[in-house]
Design a protein around this motif. Structure first.
Motif, PDB file in Angstrom:
ATOM      1  N   PHE A  25       1.055   1.430   8.973  1.00 60.95           N
ATOM      2  CA  PHE A  25       2.095   1.434   9.542  1.00 60.95           C
ATOM      3  C   PHE A  25       2.743   2.544   9.585  1.00 60.95           C
ATOM      4  O   PHE A  25       2.545   3.183   8.670  1.00 60.95           O
ATOM      5  CB  PHE A  25       3.136   0.475   8.022  1.00 60.95           C
ATOM      6  N   PRO A  26       3.916   3.007  10.932  1.00 60.64           N
ATOM      7  CA  PRO A  26       3.877   4.452  10.645  1.00 60.64           C
ATOM      8  C   PRO A  26       4.672   5.492  10.327  1.00 60.64           C
ATOM      9  O   PRO A  26       4.955   6.206   9.581  1.00 60.64           O
ATOM     10  CB  PRO A  26       4.566   4.580  12.131  1.00 60.64           C
ATOM     11  N   VAL A  76       0.515  -1.606   0.339  1.00 61.63           N
ATOM     12  CA  VAL A  76      -0.036  -0.097  -0.199  1.00 61.63           C
ATOM     13  C   VAL A  76       1.030   1.338   0.476  1.00 61.63           C
ATOM     14  O   VAL A  76       2.426   1.224  -0.027  1.00 61.63           O
ATOM     15  CB  VAL A  76      -0.654  -0.088   0.933  1.00 61.63           C
ATOM     16  N   CYS A  77      -0.088   2.247  -0.053  1.00 62.83           N
ATOM     17  CA  CYS A  77       0.917   3.521   0.551  1.00 62.83           C
ATOM     18  C   CYS A  77       0.514   4.130   1.072  1.00 62.83           C
ATOM     19  O   CYS A  77       0.240   4.429   2.515  1.00 62.83           O
ATOM     20  CB  CYS A  77       0.159   4.822  -0.882  1.00 62.83           C
ATOM     21  N   PHE A  78       1.860   4.802   1.988  1.00 63.15           N
ATOM     22  CA  PHE A  78       2.040   5.280   2.996  1.00 63.15           C
ATOM     23  C   PHE A  78       0.026   6.141   3.113  1.00 63.15           C
ATOM     24  O   PHE A  78       0.019   6.935   2.772  1.00 63.15           O
ATOM     25  CB  PHE A  78       2.744   6.443   2.953  1.00 63.15           C
ATOM     26  N   GLY A  79       0.280   6.032   4.757  1.00 60.43           N
ATOM     27  CA  GLY A  79      -1.200   6.576   5.391  1.00 60.43           C
ATOM     28  C   GLY A  79      -2.371   6.029   5.471  1.00 60.43           C
ATOM     29  O   GLY A  79      -3.500   5.667   5.490  1.00 60.43           O
ATOM     30  N   VAL A  99      -4.442   1.384   5.471  1.00 58.73           N
ATOM     31  CA  VAL A  99      -4.670   0.210   5.569  1.00 58.73           C
ATOM     32  C   VAL A  99      -3.464  -0.403   4.955  1.00 58.73           C
ATOM     33  O   VAL A  99      -3.997  -1.072   3.882  1.00 58.73           O
ATOM     34  CB  VAL A  99      -6.007  -0.174   6.048  1.00 58.73           C
ATOM     35  N   THR A 100      -2.954  -1.027   5.168  1.00 58.66           N
ATOM     36  CA  THR A 100      -2.411  -3.015   5.040  1.00 58.66           C
ATOM     37  C   THR A 100      -3.077  -4.641   5.761  1.00 58.66           C
ATOM     38  O   THR A 100      -3.722  -3.863   6.585  1.00 58.66           O
ATOM     39  CB  THR A 100      -1.353  -3.018   5.705  1.00 58.66           C
ATOM     40  N   THR A 101      -3.521  -4.998   5.256  1.00 53.74           N
ATOM     41  CA  THR A 101      -4.110  -6.067   5.235  1.00 53.74           C
ATOM     42  C   THR A 101      -3.315  -7.817   5.409  1.00 53.74           C
ATOM     43  O   THR A 101      -2.386  -7.944   4.326  1.00 53.74           O
ATOM     44  CB  THR A 101      -5.477  -6.762   4.016  1.00 53.74           C
ATOM     45  N   VAL A 114       6.137  -3.609   2.603  1.00 49.98           N
ATOM     46  CA  VAL A 114       6.864  -2.553   1.872  1.00 49.98           C
ATOM     47  C   VAL A 114       5.297  -1.554   1.608  1.00 49.98           C
ATOM     48  O   VAL A 114       4.897  -1.419   1.540  1.00 49.98           O
ATOM     49  CB  VAL A 114       7.623  -2.479   0.201  1.00 49.98           C
ATOM     50  N   VAL A 115       6.163  -0.302   2.215  1.00 46.74           N
ATOM     51  CA  VAL A 115       4.765   0.658   2.623  1.00 46.74           C
ATOM     52  C   VAL A 115       5.773   1.680   1.441  1.00 46.74           C
ATOM     53  O   VAL A 115       6.900   2.953   1.700  1.00 46.74           O
ATOM     54  CB  VAL A 115       5.213   1.377   3.737  1.00 46.74           C
ATOM     55  N   ASN A 116       4.548   2.392   0.267  1.00 45.93           N
ATOM     56  CA  ASN A 116       5.538   2.555  -0.416  1.00 45.93           C
ATOM     57  C   ASN A 116       5.089   4.363  -0.406  1.00 45.93           C
ATOM     58  O   ASN A 116       4.485   4.985   0.423  1.00 45.93           O
ATOM     59  CB  ASN A 116       4.734   2.982  -1.509  1.00 45.93           C
ATOM     60  N   PRO A 117       6.000   5.676  -0.687  1.00 43.28           N
ATOM     61  CA  PRO A 117       5.604   6.910  -0.369  1.00 43.28           C
ATOM     62  C   PRO A 117       4.267   7.643  -0.928  1.00 43.28           C
ATOM     63  O   PRO A 117       4.609   7.351  -1.997  1.00 43.28           O
ATOM     64  CB  PRO A 117       7.381   7.397   0.003  1.00 43.28           C
TER      65      PRO A 117
END
Length: 203
Positions: free
Chosen positions: A62-63, A18-21, A23-25, A90-93
């Motif tokens: 993720f923070p 996902v993108c930052f901010g 929700v990741t499942t 991975v959380v994309n910026p």
């Protein structure tokens, strides 16, 4: 790997990138039937303790935009040893959106330039809304636009990264009036000095 009633315990989990901010499942799975599993416990902050969340499928924000280490621990009902699996999430910026505008004079052509950046990857889409009415007026990193009447406008730039992460910036822009050139000439005679008076105004 441990075994339970002839089954090999091979825990695993899937996650949504996902993108930052956003929700990741995360969804756990195992070669064992769910009925044999006592608990699914998660370590999502790389602390070494499995207290972040419990459940086969969970959601988490993720923070930071980064590669985050997440771990799943499966505990069996018969008290056999736990099995643990680790993965990098991975959380994309998001783009850091900013822009500048030049030559903001009424009915003149202005230039708008994105100065946006992103920590990793690239920005591939620039959408401009010059009067914040929700309609895209121009597309591109640098664009031109014919200014309307002299007044204050709200301009919106939305940027999207190659991985589909979008952010925007809103700024107030001032369009300035054009001067109206005028002058007056006092009556004069040949070889006399002449008085020219500037009477220009702004429209």
């Amino acid at each position: 790997l441990s075994s339970f009633n002839g089954f090999s315990q091979t825990p695993n989990f899937n996650y949504s990138q996902v993108c930052f901010g956003t929700v990741t499942t995360l969804s756990g799975n195992s070669s064992l039937p769910d009925s044999s599993i006592l608990s699914w416990d998660w370590d999502l902050d790389n602390s070494g303790t499995y207290t972040s969340a419990s459940g086969k499928t969970i959601t988490y924000v993720f923070p930071k935009a980064d590669t985050n280490l997440a771990s799943l621990k499966i505990t069996l009902k018969n008290g056999q040893s736990d099995s643990i699996v680790n993965k990098s999430i991975v959380v994309n910026p998001l783009p850091n959106v900013n822009f500048q505008a030049d030559n903001l004079c009424q009915l003149m052509t202005a230039t708008y330039t994105s100065t946006s950046t992103i920590s990793t990857g690239s920005i591939t889409q620039y959408d401009w809304d010059f009067n914040n009415d929700g309609i895209v007026d121009a597309v591109g990193q640098t664009v031109t636009y014919t200014c309307g009447p002299a007044q204050t406008y709200v301009t919106n730039l939305s940027c999207t990264s190659k991985l589909g992460c979008t952010a925007f910036a809103v700024k107030t822009t001032e369009v300035y009036p054009l001067p109206v050139a005028k002058f007056s000439v006092a009556g004069f005679c040949l070889e006399d000095s002449t008085l020219f008076t500037n009477t220009s105004t702004l429209s």
